[in-house]
Design a protein around this motif. Structure first.
Motif, mmCIF file in Angstrom:
data_model
loop_
_atom_site.group_PDB
_atom_site.id
_atom_site.type_symbol
_atom_site.label_atom_id
_atom_site.label_comp_id
_atom_site.label_asym_id
_atom_site.label_seq_id
_atom_site.Cartn_x
_atom_site.Cartn_y
_atom_site.Cartn_z
ATOM 1 N N ARG A 127 38.309 39.867 45.563
ATOM 2 C CA ARG A 127 38.816 39.250 44.219
ATOM 3 C C ARG A 127 38.963 37.696 44.381
ATOM 4 O O ARG A 127 39.751 37.416 43.442
ATOM 5 C CB ARG A 127 39.911 40.265 44.002
ATOM 6 C CG ARG A 127 40.252 41.586 44.273
ATOM 7 C CD ARG A 127 41.497 42.620 43.817
ATOM 8 N NE ARG A 127 41.393 43.556 44.688
ATOM 9 C CZ ARG A 127 41.429 44.861 43.961
ATOM 10 N NH1 ARG A 127 42.173 44.509 42.723
ATOM 11 N NH2 ARG A 127 42.050 46.214 44.243
ATOM 12 N N THR A 153 41.504 43.628 38.728
ATOM 13 C CA THR A 153 42.726 44.054 38.478
ATOM 14 C C THR A 153 43.426 45.080 38.945
ATOM 15 O O THR A 153 44.095 45.974 38.226
ATOM 16 C CB THR A 153 43.080 43.520 36.995
ATOM 17 O OG1 THR A 153 42.008 45.002 36.175
ATOM 18 C CG2 THR A 153 43.185 42.184 36.734
ATOM 19 N N GLU A 154 41.569 46.232 38.827
ATOM 20 C CA GLU A 154 41.790 47.529 39.112
ATOM 21 C C GLU A 154 42.314 47.871 40.220
ATOM 22 O O GLU A 154 42.244 47.306 41.277
ATOM 23 C CB GLU A 154 40.826 48.041 39.524
ATOM 24 C CG GLU A 154 39.641 48.214 37.524
ATOM 25 C CD GLU A 154 38.067 48.782 38.203
ATOM 26 O OE1 GLU A 154 37.544 49.066 38.976
ATOM 27 O OE2 GLU A 154 37.514 48.737 36.480
#
Length: 64
Positions: free
Chosen positions: A19, A58-59
């Motif tokens: 991320r 953000t998942e």
């Protein structure tokens, strides 16, 4: 010296899984286009691609 394409793909995937938006976006050209198969344009340009992935990162179960 040219990088091995598989190393580039792996590095982008690693950035995705971490991320790390800065590292991930370093593999996209400013005029890149992002499509859903076969031809649905989802984002045009690095800025739009970046915004899509900021949300995606953000998942909770994200993993490629």
């Amino acid at each position: 010296m040219t990088a091995d394409p598989s190393e580039i793909v792996q590095a982008q995937l690693d950035a995705y899984n971490a991320r790390d938006i800065e590292a991930f976006m370093s593999y996209w050209a400013e005029d890149a286009q992002y499509f859903a198969f076969p031809s649905e344009l989802l984002a045009s340009g690095a800025a739009q691609i970046r915004e899509r992935h900021i949300v995606r990162f953000t998942e909770p179960n994200l993993f490629g």
